[in-house]
Design an enzyme around this catalytic site. Structure first.
Site, PDB file in Angstrom:
ATOM      1  N   CYS A  70       0.804  -1.063  -0.081  1.00 45.16           N
ATOM      2  CA  CYS A  70      -0.199   0.059  -0.185  1.00 45.16           C
ATOM      3  C   CYS A  70       0.718   1.438   0.120  1.00 45.16           C
ATOM      4  CB  CYS A  70      -0.786  -0.042   1.080  1.00 45.16           C
ATOM      5  SG  CYS A  70      -1.939   1.475   1.241  1.00 45.16           S
ATOM      6  N   GLU A 114       3.057  -5.880   8.882  1.00 44.22           N
ATOM      7  CA  GLU A 114       3.570  -4.460   8.633  1.00 44.22           C
ATOM      8  C   GLU A 114       4.794  -3.794   9.563  1.00 44.22           C
ATOM      9  OE1 GLU A 114       0.271  -1.734   8.104  1.00 44.22           O
ATOM     10  OE2 GLU A 114       1.680  -0.186   8.999  1.00 44.22           O
ATOM     11  N   CYS A 172      -3.575   5.727   8.661  1.00 43.33           N
ATOM     12  CA  CYS A 172      -4.244   5.788   7.596  1.00 43.33           C
ATOM     13  C   CYS A 172      -5.516   6.377   7.885  1.00 43.33           C
ATOM     14  CB  CYS A 172      -4.252   4.366   6.944  1.00 43.33           C
ATOM     15  SG  CYS A 172      -5.467   4.099   5.602  1.00 43.33           S
ATOM     16  N   SER A 202      -7.372 -10.536  10.928  1.00 45.91           N
ATOM     17  CA  SER A 202      -7.157  -9.174  10.720  1.00 45.91           C
ATOM     18  C   SER A 202      -7.094  -8.117  11.736  1.00 45.91           C
ATOM     19  CB  SER A 202      -8.309  -8.748   9.733  1.00 45.91           C
ATOM     20  OG  SER A 202      -8.535  -7.372   9.653  1.00 45.91           O
TER      21      SER A 202
HETATM   22  S1  SF4 Z   1      -5.916   0.359   5.737  1.00 49.75           S
HETATM   23 FE1  SF4 Z   1      -4.813   2.084   4.905  1.00 49.75          FE
HETATM   24  S2  SF4 Z   1      -2.586   1.660   4.843  1.00 49.75           S
HETATM   25 FE2  SF4 Z   1      -3.675  -0.215   5.263  1.00 49.75          FE
HETATM   26  S3  SF4 Z   1      -3.960  -1.023   3.044  1.00 49.75           S
HETATM   27 FE3  SF4 Z   1      -5.707  -0.137   3.545  1.00 49.75          FE
HETATM   28  S4  SF4 Z   1      -5.466   2.227   2.514  1.00 49.75           S
HETATM   29 FE4  SF4 Z   1      -3.500   1.008   2.911  1.00 49.75          FE
END
Ligand code: SF4
Length: 283
Positions: free
Chosen positions: A97, A127, A189, A217
């Site tokens: 992302c 991440e 985000c 998740s």
């Molecule tokens: S939650 Fe935000 S940082 Fe994570 S993949 Fe989705 S858009 Fe990207």
């Protein structure tokens, strides 16, 4: 029975982008693998598998299974792994992302500027492992502001993109009690922040909350925890099959939200199942 669905429920920008990239690759090509599950949703991973996109857990497994193309997931990879994969001859499709990439760049910049890097997040999450690799060996991961170690010198903060803002605020406050210089990159985000805010509002006004998404998740689990604190009848489910008539006892208004990795079709199935249960209850 009234059903209210959060506008922010379901795929975020980064997940949509990654899934589209994977579907595009899956058209007629063979030997396509993701390194780790592309997103944290078992039903989507199963669907990708049906389109010929498999999961491998390590570079060694990619080699063993004869992978040709490797899709990098939204959470990103540990620094250096992508280059090693390229040198090993794999075709790379980078679905990290862009917001995670930005957080990686900030982590690297803080390290290069000589800050002691603090990462707010869960060390088990891919991440965060990726961010830590950019932040250097001295980087410290803090899961909760309460577990902050002793600090000295100049401190720089980056945040796992799905962390709640209140955790960052609390960490900043605690750091200021210890250090004179603090640089903060708020890498949370905005899609996560909006989703949490809307879920919070919804959970306050309904009798029952349904949070749809993978149990693996992080952002869905966090949504479920937040909702459960405000609405005791909160259920975190992966599929509509987990709903039961007993859950609707005494319920007249249901709220639905879903994690960033939950596809629309799963949310629609849950709405349909709830309507059917309500119809049977009335009959
Ligand atoms: S939650 Fe935000 S940082 Fe994570 S993949 Fe989705 S858009 Fe990207």
């Amino acid at each position: 029975m009234q059903i209210k669905v959060a506008r922010t429920a379901g795929f975020c920008f980064g997940v949509k982008r990654a899934i589209n990239m994977a579907y595009e690759m899956g058209r007629g090509q063979k030997g396509i693998y993701t390194i780790g599950p592309l997103i944290h949703n078992p039903q989507v991973i199963e669907e990708l598998r049906s389109r010929g996109i498999e999961v491998a857990s390590s570079p060694a497994e990619l080699k063993r299974k004869g992978a040709r193309t490797v899709i990098i997931r939204t959470h990103g990879l540990v620094l250096g792994t992508q280059e090693r994969l390229r040198r090993a001859g794999f075709n790379i499709v980078d679905a990290t992302c862009p917001f995670v990439k930005k957080a990686q760049q900030y982590a690297r910049a803080l390290k290069e500027e000589g800050y002691q890097v603090l990462i707010l997040g869960d060390i088990e999450h891919p991440e965060v492992q990726s961010l830590k690799s950019y932040a250097g060996r001295a980087a410290v991961v803090v899961k909760e502001p309460q577990s902050l170690p002793r600090l000295k010198g100049r401190v720089g903060i980056v945040v796992q993109t799905t962390q709640p803002l209140r955790a960052l605020k609390s960490l900043v406050q605690k750091c200021l009690e210890q250090v004179k210089e603090l640089k903060v990159y708020n890498t949370i985000c905005s899609s996560t922040a909006f989703r949490l805010r809307e879920a919070e509002e919804l959970a306050k006004e309904v009798d029952m909350m349904v949070v749809v998404g993978g149990r693996n998740s992080a952002n869905t689990t966090q949504l479920a925890r937040l909702c459960a604190g405000l609405c005791p009848a909160t259920y975190h489910i992966e599929t509509a099959q987990e709903l039961s008539p007993a859950m609707l006892e005494g319920v007249s208004k249901v709220g639905i939200t879903a994690g960033a990795s939950t596809p629309d079709w799963l949310i629609k199935e849950v709405i349909g199942a709830l309507k059917e249960l309500a119809r049977r209850k009335r009959a």
